[in-house]
Design an enzyme around this catalytic site. Structure first.
Site, PDB file in Angstrom:
ATOM      1  N   GLU A   1      -3.556  -0.944   7.321  1.00  0.00           N
ATOM      2  CA  GLU A   1      -4.411   0.248   7.406  1.00  0.00           C
ATOM      3  C   GLU A   1      -4.721   0.651   8.849  1.00  0.00           C
ATOM      4  OE1 GLU A   1      -7.803  -0.707   4.929  1.00  0.00           O
ATOM      5  OE2 GLU A   1      -6.822   0.146   3.179  1.00  0.00           O
TER       6      GLU A   1
ATOM      7  N   GLU B   1      -2.484  -0.418  -2.674  1.00  0.00           N
ATOM      8  CA  GLU B   1      -3.840  -0.695  -3.151  1.00  0.00           C
ATOM      9  C   GLU B   1      -4.312   0.423  -4.075  1.00  0.00           C
ATOM     10  OE1 GLU B   1      -6.777  -1.645  -0.227  1.00  0.00           O
ATOM     11  OE2 GLU B   1      -5.518  -3.137   0.782  1.00  0.00           O
TER      12      GLU B   1
END
Length: 816
Positions: free
Chosen positions: A182, A251
């Site tokens: 991320e 995710e």
């Protein structure tokens, strides 16, 4: 010599044949992951090995496989594995190799997200605090010191899994690896150094020659051959940055994490299923649930700032490993239908028709095989959609799957899986009154008298770079002289998270940062005496920052904030006085929680509602195999240990604030963690704490030790087991309704059964104006005394209900 060469060639042939049989080749194109030459749909779920125990792993993985998973995904947690530089921990619930082998034993693939930055609501995002010891160190940027340490640890992990033959190319389960995590979300402020860092990370990953693809999530500029992937509640609109990269969702947030100051978040099963179906409707082929099992933040070093010890995450498997129904079952049903459609989805020609009003019809065609999706993204209006001459009812915010473009096999809003209502049962052997407590105070005298300390400084130091997270606690101690006894205002500025203030051996106040603000000013009127006065400040953290640009620079502790005594218009600034420091508590240093020394525990005059007290008791393990919890109601804040194993931080005195609507949940519309579907508003942030069965000894006393920091009473503590209390389900005419109790249990009674007009939901069903008079008896005869039962929903089975045109269904609730 010719014989030797022949034998050598024969050995090479045998090795090659062995690899053909055992090894897995993993590649990809723009459509899907390719495993041994075949495009595949991969459905994965996150299970973090440190948030459970080795004894729990096989059962968690088995339930994932039974739920339709192909793979188990996990981060690798650097600070757990290397708590001190070059001192490694791969034991117990940090035994990464054992965890991956358990995945392999179950016949599943593994996705290993090395990072080694994890985020994960994990302390410091998984990066070790000892990195801060080195001058000039900057995290996650083009900083040579950081890159060197990151490379050393990442290579260590790759070497370990290679040595154990765990990569797919070696016959192991690992089909994907991840570098970084991320970073694209936060890289802007790093400028060119951030761009250089991500290029370095990609090149470094490739240099390790692992033989399987590498991914970078949330990294739109991920260099090739990295596959950039998506994280979020919805990823159907995501497009990879390269046409040769498949659409991967790393995710899919099945719920949300819980903080001390917030109520319990929930994401409806219908919405999770909607998001998954939309992803596969739009050419997605690999997705991972975050989390599939959330687990528990055991120990002091896990859990980010203000994150509760429970990391349940509203996942398909709850914190203790129980099936969360209907979420687990509803997704299992979806996975089965997607697998039925697999060939068409990964090889078929794709066409999509937008019919307006939120309706999309998508068709995959492979030779004579077809597969269709009908989605309705309107958040309020149901729709009836015509497809190939047939009409299909598609509720608002739902997707219908038709594996042959004719027969509706699944709709994301039509939940057929049963609902489980969980119950906590009191361990009758250990009622609160039966527990015998002893205690001892935390020795504060050495700290508050300002006589014993580790080092001095003429400034107020930042806590993390002073303790390097070896403890939650740091003492700041100084003294000052006053010519007269008088009342002054004491002001202490701090970046939190918790502060205790002692003046002349007496606790004069405490304060914590509300709502995770991490910055506040403590102010109290205090009476100073003539002559020397001793001031001792105890700063406590509740987990460290885990996310954001330059997040390691966020301070903790008093950190240069002013410490002042105010007398009207006159101010005495103590900030640059000589400050004495000590890291941690005496009880921590002497390991009171292990109870292996003949410490003197006091068995009379039990103090309650006093801070800085250690409590001890013994108890018998609850019988059976159901998960065990301890009800901490009545305690304040601290940490708990069972037989030396940390259960994590507890804080039941912290009542959460009402965040979002409580008791009202509508699956329709985009889910938001801060405004949708919460329960428990105004209640203790966390009251029950998991005690894994492997922490307990059967047939002999178990020791519970508490460090009560804030002040509370242990007299109401209870040990309980968590099990399925009731099960219920609904089904429409022509369907079968199936109910089951956990393995080894049986249905003891039918609480509600009606075939007709039924209102309400599980736990609160209500009969309408019409129903069959026979349904209750039919259901009771079919189900009571059995572990599971199945009822055909028809008037032939259940009797006529005379409901006419009124919509009707069968609804059952039963006690296990």
């Amino acid at each position: 010599m010719e014989t030797v060469n022949r034998n050598f060639l024969l050995l090479l042939v045998l090795i090659s044949l062995s690899c053909i049989v055992q090894c897995t080749h993993v590649s990809h194109d723009g459509r899907a992951l390719i495993i041994n030459g075949e495009r595949r749909i991969i459905i994965s779920g996150s299970i973090h090995y440190p948030r459970s125990t080795p004894e729990m792993w096989p059962d968690l993985i088995r339930k994932g496989k039974e739920g339709g998973l192909d793979a188990i995904e996990t981060y690798v947690f650097w600070n757990g594995h290397e708590p001190l530089r070059r001192e490694y921990n791969f034991e117990g619930n940090y035994d990464l190799i054992r965890f991956i082998k358990e995945i392999q034993n179950a016949g599943l693939y593994s996705i290993l997200r090395i990072g080694p930055y994890a985020c994960a609501e994990w302390n410091y995002g998984g990066l070790p605090a000892w990195l801060r010891k080195y001058p000039g160190m900057q995290f996650r940027t083009n900083n040579q010191q950081f890159k060197d340490e990151m490379a050393t640890f990442t290579k260590l992990i790759v070497d370990m899994i290679t040595k154990e033959n765990l990569l797919a190319t070696q016959g192991g389960p690992i089909i994907l690896l991840q570098i970084e995590n991320e970073y694209g979300n936060v890289m802007g402020p790093y400028g060119d150094a951030g761009k250089e860092y991500i290029k370095w990370a990609a090149n470094f990953a490739v240099s390790l020659k692992a033989g399987v693809p590498w991914i970078m999530c949330q990294q739109d500029d991920a260099p090739q051959p990295m596959i950039n992937t998506c994280n979020g509640f919805y990823c159907h609109e995501f497009t990879p940055n390269n046409p040769n990269s498949p659409k991967i969702w790393t995710e899919n947030w099945t719920g949300w994490f819980k903080a001390w100051d917030k109520a319990d978040p929930h994401r409806p099963a219908e919405d999770v299923a909607y998001a998954v179906a939309r992803f596969f409707q739009r050419n997605g082929t690999t997705q991972n649930y975050y989390m599939y099992h959330g687990g528990t933040n055991f120990g002091r070093t896990t859990g980010g700032p203000y994150i509760t010890t429970s990391y349940d995450y509203d996942a398909p498997l709850d914190e203790y490993g129980n099936l969360r129904q209907p979420k687990w079952g509803h997704l299992k049903d979806l996975h089965a239908v997607l697998k039925e459609m697999e060939k068409a989805l990964v090889y078929g020609d794709y066409s999509n028709e937008d019919r307006g009003n939120g309706i999309e019809v998508t068709k995959y065609k492979l030779n004579t095989t077809t597969a269709c999706f009908i989605s309705n993204k309107d958040t309020a209006k149901d729709a009836t959609v015509d497809l190939n001459g047939s009409k299909y009812f598609v509720p608002a915010w739902s997707v219908t799957l038709l594996p042959d473009c004719k027969t509706e096999a699944y709709n994301t809003a039509k939940v057929k899986a049963q609902t489980n209502i969980m119950a906590k049962k009191v361990n009758t052997v250990e009622e609160p009154s039966a527990l015998r407590w002893s205690w001892r105070p935390e020795p504060l005298k050495k700290q508050v008298e300002d006589k014993h300390f580790s080092f001095q400084s003429n400034q107020l130091l930042e806590q993390i770079t002073t303790t390097f997270d070896e403890s939650d606690y740091l003492w700041y101690m100084t003294s000052f002289h006053q010519p007269h006894k008088k009342q002054l205002k004491l002001s202490v500025g701090t970046t939190g998270h918790v502060l205790y203030v002692f003046l002349n051996k007496r606790l004069v106040g405490k304060q914590y940062a509300p709502n995770g603000g991490f910055e506040f000013t403590f102010e109290r009127n205090v009476t100073v005496r003539h002559g020397k006065n001793n001031l001792a400040l105890l700063s406590a953290t509740v987990g460290l920052k885990n996310y954001g640009s330059f997040y390691e620079q966020m301070p903790a502790g008093i950190a240069g904030k002013p410490v002042k005594l105010i007398d009207g218009n006159n101010t005495i600034d103590l900030s640059n006085s000589t400050w004495n420091y000590k890291v941690g508590l005496v009880g921590e240093k002497k390991k009171f929680h292990l109870d292996f020394r003949p410490f003197k525990w006091i068995s009379f005059m039990l103090p309650v509602n006093r801070p800085f007290i250690w409590y001890k008791t013994t108890f018998q393990a609850p019988s059976g195999t159901d998960p065990v919890v301890i009800d901490m109601f009545g305690l304040g804040k601290g940490e708990a240990w069972v037989n030396g194993n940390s259960l994590g931080r507890y804080w039941p005195s912290y009542n959460n604030t009402a965040q979002g609507p409580c008791g009202n949940c509508d699956y329709r519309g985009k889910f938001s963690e801060d405004k949708t579907c919460r329960t428990g508003c105004g209640e203790p942030a966390q009251r029950w704490y998991h005690i894994p069965r492997s922490f307990l000894k059967s047939g002999e006393p178990n020791t519970l030790i508490l460090f009560e920091e804030e002040g509370g009473s242990p007299r109401r503590i209870q040990f309980q087991t968590v099990t399925v209390g009731s099960v219920c389900a609904t089904a429409e005419k022509g369907q079968n309704l199936t109910l089951s109790c956990p393995e080894g249990g049986s249905i003891s009674k039918i609480d509600f059964a009606s075939y007709g007009e039924v209102h309400g939901k599980c736990g609160a069903f209500q009969k309408g104006s019409c129903e069959s008079q026979d349904a209750f008896n039919v259901v009771s005869q079919a189900c009571v005394g059995k572990e599971s039962c199945s009822i055909s929903v028809s008037k032939e089975t259940l009797g006529a209900n005379n409901c006419g045109d009124i919509p009707f269904k069968l609804a059952i609730q039963a006690t296990c």
